[in-house]
Design a protein around this motif. Structure first.
Motif, short mmCIF file in Angstrom:
data_model
loop_
_atom_site.label_atom_id
_atom_site.label_comp_id
_atom_site.label_asym_id
_atom_site.label_seq_id
_atom_site.Cartn_x
_atom_site.Cartn_y
_atom_site.Cartn_z
N PHE A 257 1.16 -1.86 -0.28
CA PHE A 257 -0.47 -0.12 0.19
C PHE A 257 1.08 1.07 -0.27
O PHE A 257 0.67 1.89 -0.57
CB PHE A 257 -0.79 0.05 1.23
CG PHE A 257 -1.82 1.40 1.25
CD1 PHE A 257 -2.94 1.54 0.88
CD2 PHE A 257 -1.48 2.42 2.07
CE1 PHE A 257 -3.94 2.34 0.52
CE2 PHE A 257 -2.10 3.05 2.22
CZ PHE A 257 -3.73 3.53 0.94
N MET A 258 2.07 0.91 0.79
CA MET A 258 2.87 2.17 1.05
C MET A 258 3.72 2.61 -1.00
O MET A 258 3.71 3.82 -0.98
CB MET A 258 3.95 2.29 1.90
CG MET A 258 2.95 2.36 3.60
SD MET A 258 2.25 3.90 3.93
CE MET A 258 2.69 5.11 3.57
N VAL A 259 3.32 1.57 -1.15
CA VAL A 259 4.74 1.84 -1.99
C VAL A 259 3.89 2.13 -3.51
O VAL A 259 3.64 2.95 -3.94
CB VAL A 259 4.71 0.29 -2.82
CG1 VAL A 259 5.32 0.03 -4.25
CG2 VAL A 259 6.26 -0.13 -1.95
N MET A 260 2.65 1.54 -2.93
CA MET A 260 1.52 2.87 -4.64
C MET A 260 0.62 3.75 -3.83
O MET A 260 0.01 4.45 -4.80
CB MET A 260 0.77 1.73 -4.44
CG MET A 260 0.73 0.08 -5.21
SD MET A 260 2.13 0.98 -6.69
CE MET A 260 0.32 1.32 -7.71
N PHE A 261 1.64 4.21 -2.48
CA PHE A 261 0.45 5.53 -1.26
C PHE A 261 0.31 6.51 -2.97
O PHE A 261 -0.64 7.44 -2.76
CB PHE A 261 1.49 6.06 -0.64
CG PHE A 261 0.58 7.02 0.97
CD1 PHE A 261 -1.34 6.31 0.98
CD2 PHE A 261 0.74 8.39 0.78
CE1 PHE A 261 -1.70 7.40 1.42
CE2 PHE A 261 0.43 9.03 1.63
CZ PHE A 261 -0.88 8.75 1.71
N SER A 262 1.89 7.21 -3.46
CA SER A 262 1.82 8.61 -4.14
C SER A 262 0.92 8.16 -5.40
O SER A 262 0.34 9.78 -5.47
CB SER A 262 3.16 8.99 -4.47
OG SER A 262 3.52 7.48 -5.74
N ILE A 263 0.93 7.67 -5.60
CA ILE A 263 -0.28 6.91 -7.38
C ILE A 263 -2.19 7.21 -6.85
O ILE A 263 -2.32 7.44 -7.48
CB ILE A 263 0.01 6.17 -7.64
CG1 ILE A 263 1.56 5.23 -8.68
CG2 ILE A 263 -1.26 5.37 -8.43
CD1 ILE A 263 1.80 6.18 -9.30
N ILE A 264 -2.19 6.46 -5.45
CA ILE A 264 -3.56 6.88 -4.80
C ILE A 264 -4.09 8.13 -4.56
O ILE A 264 -4.92 8.39 -4.18
CB ILE A 264 -2.99 5.75 -3.43
CG1 ILE A 264 -3.43 3.91 -4.01
CG2 ILE A 264 -4.90 6.06 -2.31
CD1 ILE A 264 -3.21 3.15 -2.66
N CYS A 265 -2.42 8.87 -3.85
CA CYS A 265 -3.32 10.23 -3.76
C CYS A 265 -3.46 10.77 -4.77
O CYS A 265 -4.61 12.17 -4.35
CB CYS A 265 -1.61 10.73 -2.66
SG CYS A 265 -1.43 10.00 -1.29
N MET A 266 -2.97 10.83 -5.70
CA MET A 266 -3.67 11.41 -6.54
C MET A 266 -4.58 10.70 -7.86
O MET A 266 -5.12 11.84 -7.94
CB MET A 266 -1.73 11.21 -8.43
CG MET A 266 -0.86 11.78 -7.75
SD MET A 266 -0.21 12.16 -9.38
CE MET A 266 0.91 10.34 -9.42
N ASP A 267 -4.74 9.63 -7.54
CA ASP A 267 -5.96 9.29 -8.63
C ASP A 267 -7.37 8.88 -7.00
O ASP A 267 -8.37 9.38 -8.06
CB ASP A 267 -5.12 7.72 -8.69
CG ASP A 267 -4.27 8.00 -10.42
OD1 ASP A 267 -4.50 9.23 -9.96
OD2 ASP A 267 -3.83 6.90 -10.78
#
Length: 424
Positions: A257-267
């Motif tokens: 989850f934390m690895v994908m966090f920057s993408i999740i923040c944007m999308d």
């Protein structure tokens, strides 16, 4: 356990403790760790913009991250072996020298007249020897009694929080005011200072005489740093492999989850870059408070086995909350639980694993522990991206709940943990 021999180290003389007493060596170790982590987060804040200025796309940026993760994954156990054999001073100094080389190459990549792309990728190579945090953990482990170890290790969370906040703010401020090369030069200067302090103020060996005798019996040849059989034998010692597997498996879903966090923040959360920065600062403050203050106090009142089960149980609750999460406010509510579980899992397992091995092997053990995060960072982008594209954000909650439910069942059936509860 073999770690029961550790207290003898405090009663015996340490090599070259010099003018600094044990408390001052520990304090200096915390300061050096905060310095290096500040530079690390400073680097993270400028790398995306440097990559963009050099014309690299997101795929090339991903390659950089993967190279960095793989090198740290491979270097962690070897660095730990080196620390056990050569001592704390050599290990910490080597880490700062490697970091200095990284920031020198990074600063060179910012120069218009030089091949920036090649230098940027070359700057990832010293990461194989950049392991300041495991070196600091080894020093803290060697110089603290077993009963004080969880609290002493948890204070490194303060260093991590300070580093994440100062490094992120310093990177953005310096690059905006003086250009993108300035943060790399500042980080280079800080790491050169760390090299000098490590070499002149850290004891040559923080292990007791008994530990050194175990590491190198009279008349025997010193084992190679690259002796993988010795590392495997360490994992197969009683009580080591189950705890190490719990450390890897329990934290892996939240790591995805934390690895994908920057993408999740944007999308998913629809956040701007500045808002994401504020959220990460909040994460850093939470980690600083929980790991630096809360975990240490809890360790005085509860057994490590109880804290380990509590971290897994909270992971399960957070996983269920992730399934229902729909906006940034919901995530902020579950953030303290996520940070508590991550901090408790890392601190408690590191403490348990260093107690389960002899004092002469604590560096190798901490090097193995340090490889867990790079493993997630290496596998995470591919696996996390596939899960996110196929199932969305709720899948991370489902995976976290399911995995940690199985881990909790495993922990309840471990006789070693039951004995620890009884001792407590």
């Amino acid at each position: 356990m073999q770690g029961a021999r550790a207290p003898k180290a405090h009663g015996q003389s340490l090599d070259a403790m010099g003018t600094l007493g044990r408390p001052w060596v520990i304090l200096l170790t915390y300061v050096l760790t905060a310095m290096e982590l500040s530079c690390l987060f400073l680097q993270f804040s400028i790398i995306p913009y440097l990559s963009r200025s050099l014309g690299l796309d997101s795929v090339a940026f991903g390659y950089q991250q993967t190279i960095f993760g793989v090198l740290q994954l491979l270097g962690g156990p070897l660095f730990g072996r080196f620390a056990d054999q050569r001592g704390a001073r050599a290990a910490l100094t080597l880490s700062f020298v490697a970091a200095s080389a990284l920031y020198l190459l990074l600063a060179a990549a910012c120069s218009p007249g030089l091949p920036g792309v090649a230098l940027l990728f070359a700057s990832r190579l010293p990461a194989v020897l950049m392991h300041t945090l495991p070196a600091a953990q080894m020093i803290i482990t060697d110089l603290s009694a077993p009963e004080e170890r969880p609290a002493a290790l948890s204070r490194l969370g303060l260093c991590f929080g300070v580093g994440s906040i100062i490094g992120s703010l310093l990177g953005g401020t310096l690059s905006a005011a003086y250009g993108i090369q300035c943060p790399a030069l500042v980080a280079l200067g800080i790491n050169l200072l760390g090299t000098v302090l490590s070499f002149t103020c850290i004891p040559a060996n923080t292990k007791g005489a008994g530990a050194r005798a175990q590491a190198a019996p009279p008349g025997s040849s010193r084992a190679s740093v690259f002796d993988l059989k010795a590392i495997i034998r360490l994992l197969l010692q009683p009580g080591v492999l189950p705890v190490f597997l719990v450390k890897v498996v329990s934290g892996f879903p939240s790591g995805l989850f934390m690895v994908m966090f920057s993408i999740i923040c944007m999308d998913f959360f629809q956040l701007e870059a500045a808002q994401s920065g504020y959220l990460m600062s909040f994460f850093g403050v939470l980690q600083m408070v929980i790991q630096g203050l809360v975990i240490g106090r809890l360790s005085r009142h509860f057994s490590e086995a109880a804290l380990l089960r509590a971290s897994v149980l909270v992971f399960m609750v957070v996983g269920l909350a992730m399934v229902l999460m729909s906006n940034i406010f919901h995530f902020c509510l579950l953030m303290p639980g996520l940070v508590f579980s991550l901090c408790a899992l890392n601190v408690v397992t590191d403490s348990m694993l260093t107690k389960a091995v002899s004092a002469s092997d604590t560096g190798t053990m901490l090097g193995l522990c340090a490889s867990v995060h790079p493993l997630t960072r290496t596998l995470g982008p591919t696996l996390g991206g596939l899960l996110y594209r196929s199932f969305g954000v709720p899948i991370f909650g489902h995976v976290q709940f399911t995995v940690n439910f199985l881990v909790l069942l495993f922990l309840w059936r471990q006789p070693m943990l039951q004995k620890m509860d009884k001792v407590r």
